[in-house]
Design an enzyme around this catalytic site. Structure first.
Site, mmCIF file in Angstrom:
data_model
loop_
_atom_site.group_PDB
_atom_site.id
_atom_site.type_symbol
_atom_site.label_atom_id
_atom_site.label_comp_id
_atom_site.label_asym_id
_atom_site.label_seq_id
_atom_site.Cartn_x
_atom_site.Cartn_y
_atom_site.Cartn_z
ATOM 1 N N GLY A 75 0.831 -1.191 0.000
ATOM 2 C CA GLY A 75 0.000 0.000 0.000
ATOM 3 C C GLY A 75 0.868 1.244 0.000
ATOM 4 O O GLY A 75 2.091 1.177 -0.106
ATOM 5 N N LYS A 87 5.323 6.453 2.142
ATOM 6 C CA LYS A 87 4.885 5.298 2.889
ATOM 7 C C LYS A 87 5.401 5.420 4.320
ATOM 8 O O LYS A 87 6.150 6.320 4.633
ATOM 9 C CB LYS A 87 5.413 4.007 2.238
ATOM 10 C CG LYS A 87 4.770 3.732 0.875
ATOM 11 C CD LYS A 87 5.385 2.556 0.129
ATOM 12 C CE LYS A 87 5.526 1.304 0.935
ATOM 13 N NZ LYS A 87 4.241 0.846 1.535
ATOM 14 N N GLY A 88 4.968 4.493 5.178
ATOM 15 C CA GLY A 88 5.536 4.442 6.514
ATOM 16 C C GLY A 88 4.600 4.789 7.645
ATOM 17 O O GLY A 88 5.001 4.728 8.813
ATOM 18 N N GLY A 90 2.464 2.957 8.689
ATOM 19 C CA GLY A 90 2.386 1.693 9.414
ATOM 20 C C GLY A 90 3.692 1.284 10.072
ATOM 21 O O GLY A 90 3.744 0.284 10.798
ATOM 22 N N GLU A 96 10.032 -2.331 3.765
ATOM 23 C CA GLU A 96 9.259 -2.263 2.518
ATOM 24 C C GLU A 96 10.119 -1.757 1.372
ATOM 25 O O GLU A 96 10.021 -2.249 0.244
ATOM 26 C CB GLU A 96 8.035 -1.356 2.722
ATOM 27 C CG GLU A 96 6.965 -1.986 3.598
ATOM 28 C CD GLU A 96 5.865 -1.038 3.982
ATOM 29 O OE1 GLU A 96 4.777 -1.514 4.351
ATOM 30 O OE2 GLU A 96 6.070 0.197 3.938
ATOM 31 N N LYS A 114 -5.852 8.437 -1.364
ATOM 32 C CA LYS A 114 -4.391 8.508 -1.193
ATOM 33 C C LYS A 114 -3.701 9.259 -2.333
ATOM 34 O O LYS A 114 -2.493 9.496 -2.279
ATOM 35 C CB LYS A 114 -3.805 7.090 -1.080
ATOM 36 C CG LYS A 114 -4.376 6.263 0.065
ATOM 37 C CD LYS A 114 -4.055 6.853 1.408
ATOM 38 C CE LYS A 114 -4.617 6.050 2.560
ATOM 39 N NZ LYS A 114 -4.024 4.726 2.699
#
Length: 219
Positions: A75, A87-88, A90, A96, A114
């Site tokens: 994602g 990202k990140g 999470g 990743e 997004k």
């Protein structure tokens, strides 16, 4: 969308598994496909995803065992028109990025919310740092115009699977994200940022009942 993503996999592929809500939905769909006879080997980006994959009967390998990955599904928290990413949120962005860089193809699964006109539009950039370097990293990131805050979980610093901390940096939209990342990576103690520049090949965008496919280089 997860079922549509399965169409990108060939029997015998080594598949990278991302972390987060969209990646979890994909892992569950992949588990059903494996149960139905699809043969794959998976490399996970986090302990949480690895545990889910094992529970679903998806064969797992380490990066050392796999050596290369055919395709990775993950994602993202932001996707710009060039298919560059942040990202990140999470907390797994360093692993990743390693898995993505080991892959021949990176497919990103997101909802339409997004999509952003410029990276940084949502105002947060995660940066993973070595605990010993926390004070220096906070000071240098502040000098770069960020407002870093240590991510917490249950009142304690959140610890990544790598044993590090995350500084969630409040940022403005980034006119030159590549140069900004280069400046951050020059800080001793920084392990990696949530900027994924030039890495995504395909983005599947769920917009209501429709899934739109975007490819890097599309007009």
């Amino acid at each position: 969308m997860a079922n549509m993503a399965l169409e990108f996999i060939k029997d015998g592929d080594v598949v990278g598994l991302g972390t987060g809500r969209a990646a979890t939905a994909f892992v569950r769909a992949l588990g059903q496909a494996v149960k139905a006879g699809l043969r794959v080997t998976a490399v996970s980006t986090s302990q949480v995803t690895a545990a889910l994959a094992a529970q679903l009967g998806i064969p797992l390998a380490t990066l050392e065992e796999a050596s290369s990955i055919d395709i990775t599904f993950d994602g993202a928290d932001e996707v710009d028109p060039k298919l560059d990413l942040i990202k990140g949120y999470g907390g797994a962005h360093v692993r990743e990025k390693i898995v993505a860089a080991s892959s021949r193809r990176l497919v990103i699964l997101v909802g339409a919310e997004k999509l952003v006109p410029v990276l940084g539009s949502r105002g947060i950039l995660p940066v993973e740092v070595v605990p010993f370097g926390l004070a220096l990293c906070r000071r240098r990131l502040t000098e770069l115009g960020c407002r870093p805050a240590v991510r917490e979980h249950d009142g304690q610093p959140f610890v990544t699977d790598n044993g590090n901390y995350i500084l969630d940096c409040s940022i403005s939209p980034l006119p030159d994200p590549a140069s900004f990342e280069e400046a951050i990576l020059g800080i001793p103690g920084v392990v990696g940022t949530g900027l994924f520049i030039g890495m995504a090949d395909t983005v599947l965008v769920q917009d209501g009942d429709t899934v739109n496919v975007q490819q890097r280089g599309d007009p």
